[in-house]
Scaffold this active site. Sequence first.
Site, PDB file in Angstrom:
ATOM      1  CB  CYS A 146      15.059 -38.314  29.216  1.00  0.00           C
ATOM      2  SG  CYS A 146      14.652 -39.800  30.108  1.00  0.00           S
ATOM      3  CD  GLU A 178      11.690 -39.662  26.676  1.00  0.00           C
ATOM      4  OE1 GLU A 178      12.159 -38.554  27.024  1.00  0.00           O
ATOM      5  OE2 GLU A 178      10.735 -40.205  27.238  1.00  0.00           O
TER       6      GLU A 178
END
Length: 380
Positions: free
Chosen positions: A263, A229
């Site tokens: 994020c 990720e």
Amino acid sequence: MASSIGINPATGEKISEYNRITSREALDKIAASKKEYHHWKQKTFEERATLMYALADVFDKNKEEYAQLATREMGKVIGQSRKEIEKCALVCRYYAEHASTLLADETVKTEATKSYVTFQPIGVILAVMPWNFPFYQVIRFAIPALMGGNTGVLKHASNVQGCAFAIEDAFLKAGFPKGVFMNLNVEAKDVKILIENKNIVAITLTGSDATGRSVASIAGQNLKKTVMELGGSDAYIILDDVDLEEATDLATFGRLQNNGQTCIAAKRFIVHDAIYDAFLALFTKKMKAAKMGDPTNEDVYYGPMARQDLRDELHEQVLKTIEQGGRLVLGGVIPEGKGAYYPATILVDLEPGMEAFDNELFGPAASVMRAKDDAHAVEL
């Protein structure tokens, strides 16, 4: 001996120091994890689940201690730290309850007499994890991996090694065999050696694009599986039929949650022309009103960034955007005093090619841009 030093981002003071281990010592730990894997994979789902429920109880019992540790090491406001620990317990219980169903054999109809898909453990998994959710990021990797019969080793961020060792200790407190989950306090340069080691079968990473490219390259050369990720400059499109109060509440929380260091949080706010001025005015009012301060105070909305160098990097991005023609409507000035604080910041008049349009601002800074219509918003 080299060490990782924890600095309280709210005060700039040193809070901890942890001795690094050498790459040789790390490889010995990985070998021990591989040895334990052969025993762990033989456990039934029920046996693993019993330990997972015990681990959830450890998180519940030690919630305040773990939350205070996360807040000290990376600056997360204390209320959000507590919720992070609660989420770790929830993850433990979820996979304890559902892993056997999720990983059950699946029958597949073919020309053969019998065909099915089966899910089997693969070995020792290396996790390279970030500082922004120092407990949850690790737990969300470790729990499903371990419930599937794998073992795990962790290379955590240097500034949250207290959290890394606390997680390792939590597994032991819950009764997990030593070697099922271990923290490797190595230097970043040693990660390549770990990935290349024959006992590591897969790598998971949450981090920057640059780190992702490096890890993917090494893993690819060694034919190792990866799950990653990476960073992203996430868009929040606001159309002209929106409830402005709700939209600006969510926009403010999305940009300042975890001190702006998430994020998957909204970062680029693309607003329909018909409501752009109204949205910007209300959003600016709410961002300005959000209280910045000591993250241990219960009434603070957001605290410092995790490190001073990260704060300085964000400020450079803001200044570069202004030099490129962007306009600052809020914040953008490093406050006086100790700590890695940065104020809620809003940049407008942005176009492709500008720093705040093209790249992720990983901190409490929002990019707001005007869209002519719905289609233009999606295009942007």
